[in-house]
Each structure stands twice: as C-alpha cells, then as structure tokens.
Design an enzyme around this catalytic site. Structure first.
Site, PDB file in Angstrom:
ATOM      1  N   THR A   1      11.976   9.855  -0.867  1.00 22.51           N
ATOM      2  CA  THR A   1      11.821   8.401  -0.143  1.00 22.51           C
ATOM      3  C   THR A   1      13.134   7.822   0.311  1.00 22.51           C
ATOM      4  O   THR A   1      13.965   8.522  -0.291  1.00 22.51           O
ATOM      5  CB  THR A   1      11.488   7.489  -1.330  1.00 22.51           C
ATOM      6  OG1 THR A   1      11.153   6.306  -0.860  1.00 22.51           O
ATOM      7  CG2 THR A   1      12.077   7.370  -2.463  1.00 22.51           C
ATOM      8  N   ALA A   2      13.001   7.142   1.350  1.00 18.95           N
ATOM      9  CA  ALA A   2      14.219   6.321   1.478  1.00 18.95           C
ATOM     10  C   ALA A   2      14.143   4.930   1.315  1.00 18.95           C
ATOM     11  O   ALA A   2      14.648   4.111   1.903  1.00 18.95           O
ATOM     12  CB  ALA A   2      14.526   6.605   3.044  1.00 18.95           C
ATOM     13  N   SER A   3      13.056   4.581   0.441  1.00 18.53           N
ATOM     14  CA  SER A   3      12.795   3.335   0.048  1.00 18.53           C
ATOM     15  C   SER A   3      12.535   2.245   0.909  1.00 18.53           C
ATOM     16  O   SER A   3      11.500   2.612   1.788  1.00 18.53           O
ATOM     17  CB  SER A   3      14.030   2.888  -0.902  1.00 18.53           C
ATOM     18  OG  SER A   3      13.834   1.728  -1.628  1.00 18.53           O
ATOM     19  N   HIS A   4      13.091   1.151   1.017  1.00 19.14           N
ATOM     20  CA  HIS A   4      12.925  -0.037   2.083  1.00 19.14           C
ATOM     21  C   HIS A   4      13.589   0.517   3.544  1.00 19.14           C
ATOM     22  O   HIS A   4      13.389  -0.326   4.335  1.00 19.14           O
ATOM     23  CB  HIS A   4      13.599  -1.070   1.397  1.00 19.14           C
ATOM     24  CG  HIS A   4      15.267  -0.973   1.427  1.00 19.14           C
ATOM     25  ND1 HIS A   4      15.638  -0.381   0.469  1.00 19.14           N
ATOM     26  CD2 HIS A   4      16.121  -1.483   2.210  1.00 19.14           C
ATOM     27  CE1 HIS A   4      17.114  -0.419   0.605  1.00 19.14           C
ATOM     28  NE2 HIS A   4      17.228  -1.014   1.828  1.00 19.14           N
TER      29      HIS A   4
ATOM     30  N   ARG B   1       6.023   8.530   4.220  1.00 16.08           N
ATOM     31  CA  ARG B   1       6.788   8.882   5.657  1.00 16.08           C
ATOM     32  C   ARG B   1       6.157  10.280   6.186  1.00 16.08           C
ATOM     33  O   ARG B   1       5.870  11.086   5.192  1.00 16.08           O
ATOM     34  CB  ARG B   1       8.107   8.825   5.448  1.00 16.08           C
ATOM     35  CG  ARG B   1       8.765   7.581   5.060  1.00 16.08           C
ATOM     36  CD  ARG B   1      10.250   7.885   4.362  1.00 16.08           C
ATOM     37  NE  ARG B   1      10.650   6.626   3.905  1.00 16.08           N
ATOM     38  CZ  ARG B   1      11.335   5.681   4.391  1.00 16.08           C
ATOM     39  NH1 ARG B   1      11.472   5.532   5.817  1.00 16.08           N
ATOM     40  NH2 ARG B   1      11.472   4.534   3.824  1.00 16.08           N
TER      41      ARG B   1
END
Length: 184
Positions: free
Chosen positions: A103-106, A55
């Site tokens: 991370t914020a994954s999905h 990101r």
C-alpha cells in the site's frame, strides 16, 4: 542485481512511484531482504502474512513480494485485498509474526509501497534502513516456501460485531469510501 532508489525507504514505510522507483523486481528484492531481516530475528515460524490495497499496481507488486518471500523459504499466507487495519488484525488472529502490506496509504495512485510488520509492531526508522542495506542478501535461505490463501475479513467483522455494542435506538449511517479499498 537490482538497483533500488534509496529515497523510497522512508521513516515508517517503503514508498515510491510505480514504474520509476518501484516495480516487481524491486518488490521481490525488498521481500527477500525482509526475509533475511526476519530470519535474523529468530522468528519462531517461517510464515508471513501478505495483504494489498486496491491500487492497479498492487497485484503485480504483491505477487513479486510473495515470490521473494517464498523464494527465501518463507510460507506466505495471502489475505488478499483489504484495508490495513484488517491486515494488522490478520497477523494477530492467525498468530503470524511477519507481515507485508502492499500500500501507499493516502498517497496518489501512481505511488505504491510496503508497510512491514513484525510481532505486534511495524518496522520504522533504522529497521527500514536495515532492509535497504540487506537488499542483496536475500538469497539461499532455504527450500521454497508454500502459499495459502486465507480470509481475514470475516473474522475481523465478527470481532467488530462482538466488541461494538449499540444501544436500542436504530442508527442511520452513511459511509463514503470513495475509491479506497474500504469500498470493496
């Protein structure tokens, strides 16, 4: 003192909208609280693995987390940009109990956050809430820690090659990673 939105502390991770709920100051405060949490568990080494997804906000958030950990006396092993399974592998491969994956994954790109790990598992539920309660307690844990960059992808791929045995037939495989970290 940093004001932190308590709603970013979820069941299995810490996640919020960048610029609204999560910025470098909040990230550093969370990392300092995590360092206090680790120190309270008698972690055998003062090392933490830090990884990040791709990101746009991840380098600044990871940099602040690294600063918070190092400022709390922990040595950081920065494994760079990688997918979460490689991050989990790196902790075991390098024999390091603590880990922070930015991370914020999905979730959509405006989100970011943390997966926090200890031992062979990740923090969840009450442990995540304990990090929230420790936000102001992360100062003065020792002399500043060091920083080392290590490659986790090469040993991860070697492990996969060793464990996956294909038959004699050649396979044609198409992989679409979209814009995810795996695309790197």
């Amino acid at each position: 003192m940093v004001t932190v939105n308590p709603s970013i502390f979820r069941e299995y991770d810490i996640r919020g909208v960048v610029g609204q709920d999560l910025d470098p100051d909040v990230a550093e405060a969370i990392a300092r609280a995590y360092a206090v949490w680790l120190a309270g568990r008698g972690t055998p080494s003062r090392q933490v693995v830090v990884g990040q997804d791709n990101r746009a906000s991840s380098p600044a958030i990871a940099g602040a987390a690294i600063a918070g950990l190092r400022g709390s006396g922990f040595d950081v092993v920065d494994v760079g940009t990688l997918i979460t399974p490689v991050f989990y592998f790196a902790r075991v491969h390098f024999r390091i109990d603590g880990g922070v994956m930015v991370t914020a994954s999905h979730n959509p790109s405006q989100f970011n956050g943390f997966k926090l790990a200890h031992g062979f598992g990740t923090l969840y539920g009450e442990e995540i809430q304990e990090i929230r309660r420790l936000i102001d307690g992360g100062k003065g844990l020792g002399a500043p820690g060091g920083l080392e960059r290590r490659d986790a992808v090469t040993p991860y791929l070697a492990m996969l090659r060793e464990k996956i045995q294909l038959g004699p037939r050649r396979l044609r495989v198409v992989v679409d990673c979209g814009n995810g970290t795996a695309g790197l």
